[in-house]
Design a protein around this motif. Structure first.
Motif, PDB file in Angstrom:
ATOM      1  N   ASN A  88      -4.281   7.428  -2.828  1.00  0.00           N
ATOM      2  CA  ASN A  88      -4.644   6.724  -1.620  1.00  0.00           C
ATOM      3  C   ASN A  88      -4.680   5.212  -1.786  1.00  0.00           C
ATOM      4  OD1 ASN A  88      -6.968   6.199  -3.007  1.00  0.00           O
ATOM      5  ND2 ASN A  88      -8.298   7.462  -1.735  1.00  0.00           N
ATOM      6  N   GLY A  89      -4.347   4.741  -2.983  1.00  0.00           N
ATOM      7  CA  GLY A  89      -4.310   3.315  -3.218  1.00  0.00           C
ATOM      8  C   GLY A  89      -5.630   2.750  -3.694  1.00  0.00           C
ATOM      9  N   ASP A  90      -6.690   3.574  -3.718  1.00  0.00           N
ATOM     10  CA  ASP A  90      -7.988   3.088  -4.137  1.00  0.00           C
ATOM     11  C   ASP A  90      -8.265   3.321  -5.603  1.00  0.00           C
ATOM     12  OD1 ASP A  90      -8.558   2.256  -1.584  1.00  0.00           O
ATOM     13  OD2 ASP A  90      -9.480   4.162  -1.014  1.00  0.00           O
ATOM     14  N   ASP A 136       0.823  -1.215   0.000  1.00  0.00           N
ATOM     15  CA  ASP A 136       0.000   0.000   0.000  1.00  0.00           C
ATOM     16  C   ASP A 136       0.856   1.263   0.000  1.00  0.00           C
ATOM     17  OD1 ASP A 136      -2.289  -1.526  -0.058  1.00  0.00           O
ATOM     18  OD2 ASP A 136      -2.688  -1.344   2.101  1.00  0.00           O
ATOM     19  N   GLU A 137       1.956   1.266   0.764  1.00  0.00           N
ATOM     20  CA  GLU A 137       2.844   2.434   0.792  1.00  0.00           C
ATOM     21  C   GLU A 137       3.493   2.657  -0.575  1.00  0.00           C
ATOM     22  OE1 GLU A 137       5.510   1.670   4.041  1.00  0.00           O
ATOM     23  OE2 GLU A 137       3.961   2.117   5.545  1.00  0.00           O
ATOM     24  N   ALA A 138       3.910   1.585  -1.216  1.00  0.00           N
ATOM     25  CA  ALA A 138       4.517   1.712  -2.550  1.00  0.00           C
ATOM     26  C   ALA A 138       3.490   2.227  -3.546  1.00  0.00           C
ATOM     27  CB  ALA A 138       5.080   0.367  -3.003  1.00  0.00           C
ATOM     28  N   ARG A 139       2.279   1.737  -3.439  1.00  0.00           N
ATOM     29  CA  ARG A 139       1.211   2.183  -4.338  1.00  0.00           C
ATOM     30  C   ARG A 139       0.936   3.673  -4.126  1.00  0.00           C
ATOM     31  NH1 ARG A 139      -4.382  -0.976  -4.761  1.00  0.00           N
ATOM     32  NH2 ARG A 139      -3.943  -1.382  -6.941  1.00  0.00           N
ATOM     33  N   MET A 140       0.937   4.119  -2.888  1.00  0.00           N
ATOM     34  CA  MET A 140       0.707   5.533  -2.598  1.00  0.00           C
ATOM     35  C   MET A 140       1.846   6.392  -3.154  1.00  0.00           C
ATOM     36  SD  MET A 140      -1.042   5.419   1.180  1.00  0.00           S
ATOM     37  CE  MET A 140      -0.668   7.130   1.460  1.00  0.00           C
ATOM     38  N   ARG A 141       3.085   5.942  -2.969  1.00  0.00           N
ATOM     39  CA  ARG A 141       4.232   6.691  -3.518  1.00  0.00           C
ATOM     40  C   ARG A 141       4.131   6.787  -5.026  1.00  0.00           C
ATOM     41  NH1 ARG A 141       7.132   3.685   0.287  1.00  0.00           N
ATOM     42  NH2 ARG A 141       7.781   2.236  -1.326  1.00  0.00           N
TER      43      ARG A 141
END
Length: 158
Positions: free
Chosen positions: A151-153, A135-140
């Motif tokens: 926000n990953g969504d 999730d953190e990688a997706r947000m970055r």
């Protein structure tokens, strides 16, 4: 099997992206690069804004199959399919080491950055990616490459 699916997704995504973003040979980072000489149509050793505009208009005209001055979804898809077919043919030519006209799993190129990407995502160095690291990688990535809050969504936009 994962490599086959990965390559299929890459080829499909490149074809779709090519439809709207790069409708001519080598424009931008898609396809082979145009040479300076191809852009410098008058051969005076200098590329002008008019020559760049002419290149854009030619690219648009090539995709505008019915010549109505508009690109429909069908015209963009047709051009994207044409470019994807060209890319697939080049890929086959480049990687078909045994010359059988098909790519085996062993002939497929590996993802160029997969190892580095995994290592960046595995923030704690555990050798695995937790949901939190994912999730953190997706947000970055979302903050750099998406049109949203990251926000990953969101679903992939490109």
């Amino acid at each position: 099997m994962k490599h086959v699916n990965f390559i299929a997704v890459i080829v499909a995504a490149a074809g779709v992206a090519a439809g709207g973003a790069a409708l001519a040979k080598g424009y931008g980072h898609h396809g082979p690069k145009m040479s300076f000489e191809e852009i410098d149509t008058d051969g005076n050793g200098e590329v002008t804004k008019a020559e760049i505009q002419a290149m854009k208009e030619a690219r648009f005209s090539k995709a505008d199959a019915d010549g109505d001055g508009k690109l429909t979804l069908e015209e963009m898809q047709a051009r994207a399919q044409e470019r994807a077919s060209e890319r697939a043919a080049r890929m086959l030519e480049r990687f078909d080491t045994d010359g059988d006209g098909a790519l085996s799993k062993d002939e497929l190129p590996g993802p160029r950055r997969a190892g580095r990407m995994f290592d960046r995502m595995d923030a704690d160095g555990s050798g695995g990616i937790s949901k939190q690291e994912f999730d953190e990688a997706r947000m970055r990535r979302g903050g750099k490459h998406r049109h949203g809050q990251g926000n990953g969504d969101e679903t992939e936009q490109n």
